[in-house]
Design a protein around this motif. Structure first.
Motif, PDB file in Angstrom:
ATOM      1  N   LEU A 276     -34.728 -27.171 -19.420  1.00 12.41           N
ATOM      2  CA  LEU A 276     -34.203 -26.900 -18.074  1.00 12.41           C
ATOM      3  C   LEU A 276     -33.350 -25.637 -18.079  1.00 12.41           C
TER       4      LEU A 276
ATOM      5  N   GLU B 267     -30.639 -29.217 -11.648  1.00 15.01           N
ATOM      6  CA  GLU B 267     -29.866 -30.047 -12.562  1.00 15.01           C
ATOM      7  C   GLU B 267     -28.960 -30.960 -11.743  1.00 15.01           C
TER       8      GLU B 267
ATOM      9  N   ASN C 271     -28.093 -33.670 -16.012  1.00 17.50           N
ATOM     10  CA  ASN C 271     -28.206 -33.108 -17.351  1.00 17.50           C
ATOM     11  C   ASN C 271     -28.230 -34.170 -18.445  1.00 17.50           C
TER      12      ASN C 271
ATOM     13  N   GLY D 283     -30.790 -36.998 -18.095  1.00 14.54           N
ATOM     14  CA  GLY D 283     -31.976 -37.850 -17.968  1.00 14.54           C
ATOM     15  C   GLY D 283     -31.887 -38.987 -16.979  1.00 14.54           C
TER      16      GLY D 283
ATOM     17  N   GLY E 128     -33.771 -37.231 -12.430  1.00 13.41           N
ATOM     18  CA  GLY E 128     -35.122 -36.766 -12.122  1.00 13.41           C
ATOM     19  C   GLY E 128     -35.205 -35.433 -11.398  1.00 13.41           C
TER      20      GLY E 128
ATOM     21  N   LEU F  52     -38.500 -35.014 -18.170  1.00 11.96           N
ATOM     22  CA  LEU F  52     -37.198 -34.588 -17.664  1.00 11.96           C
ATOM     23  C   LEU F  52     -36.812 -33.365 -18.482  1.00 11.96           C
TER      24      LEU F  52
ATOM     25  N   CYS G 253     -34.305 -31.633 -18.722  1.00 10.47           N
ATOM     26  CA  CYS G 253     -32.968 -31.579 -19.320  1.00 10.47           C
ATOM     27  C   CYS G 253     -32.932 -32.334 -20.642  1.00 10.47           C
TER      28      CYS G 253
HETATM   29  S1  FES Z   1     -31.003 -33.208 -14.544  1.00 12.01           S
HETATM   30 FE1  FES Z   1     -30.961 -35.307 -14.079  1.00 12.01          FE
HETATM   31  S2  FES Z   1     -32.671 -36.019 -15.176  1.00 12.01           S
HETATM   32 FE2  FES Z   1     -32.553 -33.971 -15.801  1.00 12.01          FE
END
Ligand code: FES
Ligand code: FES
Lengths: 753, 157
Positions: free
Chosen positions: B27, B41, B44, B46, B49, B61, B63
């Motif tokens: 990301l 983001e 950050n 998971g 989504g 995902l 991130c």
């Molecule tokens: S930023 Fe929330 S799941 Fe990746």
């Protein structure tokens, strides 16, 4: 106001569902949110935050952080100017003490909650900033802390602010305390009223702190230029209120600050107060570069403002036929680390749905070691409705009355005086109840074990406030619309549609743009359900201005008097000459006449009063305590739905937020008053698997204070859900839940008894 | 500062090389290095989504994926959906269905929906809710998102 349009039904644009103007940008990923910005030579800032819920700051040593290669600047509270005794106005939350606002951005002398920001670092990238932030040494002397509102009111509670005295109905107390204000409202004679009652129900209620949970974390970019001008790009609900707060915190003239609102990824009240903007500005001034700051999710939970946790006692007295005669409410809401919570609106809303001749409300604003609370959609009203709507429900059960009938019998209507004083103009509460009674949902049978149906109602004021717009007519007959209201949920379109309707053109022929604070007149924040109402009113007035100018130009083109030019549905005519708005615009572009540029500004006073009634069907699993929602209907008076899809969207979104509040969401503190669930995984907001379709019924009782009858719709839908769910669970289990959230472990435990 | 690695992958159809530190997430690389800021983001870690992209056709995902893991992979982000100035059906359905309010969750939902419809061209409401439960939306209450996905499934058929 000339209500040329009020009550009209054959609208051309209003009530349609055009595609929103910013839609393509948002589905392609082109829309620019604050965190997407990259400026040349930009630095990145990081905050360090308190690990304690309450502690004295004995020493801050930044030398090791400054020594990290790539670090550009460090700031602490000492970098703020002295702000003693200064006050700023911040929307529904009212007046804010600037010293407190600054102290919430960077703690001075004391940290008041876990996650309270203490210092900030700017570096060449976020990783370096993060590493350097860890090297700032802060020496703390931990103090005892308190997070439950009733504990914080006790005389021996740890005191957050030694200089705070209770404002007791206007009189200052003489002892240090955590109770910042006690307010009271009374009408009639409650003692007498309760004597007339044939039945009295009194219950206690508790709610936990919950967060707005917008998906976009706070973010800001500040560039303090060498010429003294400060430019800020930010995710804010109000660019002008952000400008004011920042300028005042930094003690510079507002004219030196330019706020550029970026797209904003949700707010719900939580993006009104500044957190990052002034800190990024201080860092920028020190390092001479633009500085970007973004929060991590845990920082959003721990360092920004949730809604108050509360303790409430509500008592209602009624006649046997269900007529309410007296009410009493005692409400204590926490405000977190600094005074100024939501007890005012909470106290004003607690009985606002009903006509109660004798009533008394006492409200307490209480400090504790949690983040400073902020507005959250109808701030303070959801808690109050959780209490009142359950007491009404219990009266209905005991009196064997239908829950809609008892509400209809006592419903507030035009002329009803609220306990805090105002008398209602035309409102649509009764209509929402009637719509509920006539709904498919209410008429459908609910059978099966462990199932129940509940209803609840809710109220929100819907504020007015200043709004400005300007526009110019382009040569192809489209109109550029410049507005100051930041667009969170599609209001560019609801405002553009009102301009289009007034001018007799299509929504697509208006190009709305949210401008920065130098490019449009003062506009109050996006909040209080005010934008479609107040900025919409400004768009309507702008339309009248443009229309008058177009008429003037047509008259000069046709060499007749202005009065001789007829305007109908956007077509201008004189004798047998006829030009549509577009044709006229094209003609003007080729003529020697002045271009058409319009402007408007409004400041509608008073409120527009939104009411909602929700119906919930639930099934409770006796094995696990899990509550499944089988069916849910939200009914609301929108006055006039400008864009019905987005009105429904507000109702559905608000309902689901309220459902989260009812079922799962809470700040969970351990014995050291540390929040233990500061992530989306552990702070369980509803996913799409947790909720069914949210059916909607829009009721339209025109607001007499708006030419199209608009009432704001953003806030009322979060008010009924917790009470509606509790009432449904009561019907399913026979147990009345008075504490939020009604999470599976709590429900399961109650079922075991 | 850790040493940077060269990573080659196909991003939105073009072969792309980028330099990244081992600790940088995909990301972060997409947004900060490649300036593809469509992926958002929200958390950050998971849980929301908002950063969903497709990696070799599967939703991930971004991130939680490291930039270096993109070596040799095919990555698709929201920027890849519209082609030749035309919105993809899923984008059009979200617009017509008013499936976004603030729009921050939208790129993630669109990518997750793309993956969902490839797997289940005719999803039931439950399929949709089950497979999109990874993506949080705080504004819409999901109703219009689910309906737009249903509309998209019908339109594509
Ligand atoms: S930023 Fe929330 S799941 Fe990746
Ligand atoms: S539209 Fe705002 S989070 Fe989904």
């Amino acid at each position: 106001m000339e209500d040329l349009y009020l009550g009209k039904t054959n609208y051309k644009v209003i009530g349609q569902r055009p595609i929103r103007h910013d839609g393509a940008d948002k589905v392609t990923g082109k829309a620019i949110y604050t965190a997407d910005l990259q400026l040349p030579n930009m630095a990145h800032g990081k905050l360090i935050r308190s690990p304690h819920a309450h502690a004295k700051i004995k020493r801050i040593d930044v030398s090791q952080a400054l020594a990290v290669p790539g670090v550009l600047a460090v700031v602490t509270a000492d970098d703020f100017p002295d702000l003693a005794e200064k006050i700023a106005m911040m929307g529904e939350a009212g007046a804010v003490n600037l010293q407190h606002l600054a102290g919430n951005c960077l703690a001075k002398d004391k940290v008041l909650y876990k996650g309270h920001a203490v210092a900030a670092v700017a570096a060449i990238n976020t990783h370096v900033a993060e590493e350097a932030a860890k090297k700032i040494v802060v020496e703390y002397e931990p103090l005892p802390s308190v997070t439950w509102v009733l504990d914080a009111m006790k005389p021996d509670a740890p005191i957050l602010h030694d200089d705070l005295r209770t404002d007791e109905l206007g009189q200052k107390g003489d002892k240090p305390t955590n109770v910042s204000v006690h307010i009271a409202f009374e009408q009639g004679n409650p003692a007498e009223g309760f004597k007339q009652a044939e039945i009295i129900v009194e219950r206690e209620f508790r709610t936990a702190s919950v967060h707005q949970g917008y998906i976009e974390p706070h973010a800001a970019v500040a560039m303090w230029n060498e010429d003294g001008r400060l430019k800020i790009w930010t995710a804010t609900q109000g660019s002008f209120t952000c400008r004011q707060q920042t300028a005042e915190l930094l003690q510079i003239p507002v004219s030196q600050v330019l706020v550029v609102p970026c797209e904003i990824g949700g707010g719900f009240g939580g993006k009104i107060a500044v957190y990052l903007e002034p800190v990024a500005a201080l860092l920028s001034r020190k390092c001479g570069r633009p500085v970007k700051m973004t929060m991590q999710r845990a920082e959003v939970f721990e360092g920004t403002g949730p809604t108050p946790g509360s303790y409430m006692r509500v008592k209602l007295g009624a006649k046997k036929d269900g007529t309410l005669v007296a009410g009493e409410a005692w409400l204590a809401y926490d405000c977190g680390a600094f005074p100024g919570g939501m007890i005012g609106p909470g106290s004003m809303c607690v009985f606002s749905c009903y006509d109660i001749p004798h009533a008394r409300v006492d409200g307490y604003d209480v400090l504790n070691n949690k983040p400073k609370v902020q507005a959250y959609r109808a701030p303070g009203s959801t808690q109050a409705a959780f209490a009142t709507e359950q007491v009404i429900d219990e009266l209905a059960l005991q009196l064997k009355l239908d829950p809609i009938e008892i509400r209809l019998k006592n419903a507030a209507k035009e002329g009803t005086r609220r306990v805090d004083g105002p008398v209602y103009p035309r409102i649509g509460f009764i209509e929402t109840l009637e719509a509920a009674r006539n709904s498919e949902h209410w008429k459908s049978p609910l059978t099966g074990k462990n199932r129940g149906r509940g209803i609840a109602s809710g109220f929100w004021f819907n504020i007015g406030g200043a709004s400005s717009c300007s526009a110019s007519v382009m040569e192809d007959g489209t109109v550029s619309l410049i507005e100051g209201s930041t667009d969170i949920g599609g209001t560019r379109t609801s405002i553009a549609m009102q301009l289009a309707e007034t001018l007799g053109i299509t929504s697509d022929d208006v190009r709305p743009q949210v401008a920065d604070t130098d490019s449009v007149g003062y506009t109050f924040l996006t909040g209080g359900s005010r934008v479609t109402f107040a900025t919409g009113l400004a768009a309507y007035k702008l339309g009248l201005d443009l229309q008058a100018q177009m008429r003037d130009r047509a008259a000069r083109l046709w060499k007749c008097s202005v009065d001789e030019v007829q305007v109908e549905d956007g077509t201008y005519s004189y004798k047998d000459q006829k030009l549509t708005f577009k044709e006229l615009a094209a003609k003007l572009a080729q003529s020697a006449l002045e271009p058409v540029v319009g402007r408007s500004s409004v400041n509608p006073e008073g409120s527009t009063n939104g009411f909602a009634t929700h119906i919930a069907d639930v099934e409770v699993d006796p094995e696990t305590g899990k509550v499944t929602i089988l069916r849910y209907t939200a009914i609301q008076d929108a006055g006039k739905a400008i864009h019905p899809s987005y009105v429904e969207g507000q109702m559905q979104g608000g309902a689901v937020q309220g459902i989260g509040w009812a079922m799962n969401e809470e700040y969970f503190f351990d014995k050291n008053d540390q929040m233990r669930n500061a992530s989306f995984l552990d702070y369980r907001m509803p996913t799409c698997l947790d909720v069914p379709m949210i059916e909607t019924i829009i009721v339209e009782v025109p607001n007499p204070g708006h030419p199209f009858g608009v009432r704001g719709v953003g806030e009322a839908p979060i008010v009924p859900p917790p009470a509606a769910m509790a009432n449904a669970i009561q019907r399913a289990t026979g147990i009345r839940f008075t504490d939020l959230p009604m999470s599976p472990p709590k429900v399961w435990k109650a079922l075991q008894k | 500062m850790a040493k940077k690695t060269v990573v080659s992958s196909t991003i939105n159809g073009s072969s792309t090389e980028f330099l990244c530190e081992p600790r940088q997430s995909l990301l972060e690389v997409l947004r900060d290095t490649l300036h593809l800021t469509g992926s958002k983001e929200g958390c950050n870690n998971g849980n929301c989504g908002a950063c969903t992209v497709l990696m070799d056709g599967k939703p991930v995902l971004s991130c939680l994926v490291l930039g270096v893991e993109a070596e040799g992979a095919k990555i698709e982000t929201v920027e890849s959906l519209a082609k030749n100035g035309q919105l993809a059906p899923v984008q059009q359905c979200f617009l017509e269905g008013a499936a976004l309010q603030c729009g921050i969750c939208t790129p993630g939902f669109l990518m997750a929906t793309k993956a969902l419809l490839e797997k289940f061209p005719q999803p039931t409401e439950h399929d949709i809710r089950f497979h999109l439960a990874n993506n949080l939306c705080r504004c819409t209450g999901y109703d219009k998102i689910v309906k737009s996905v249903q509309a998209c499934a019908t339109a594509v058929r």
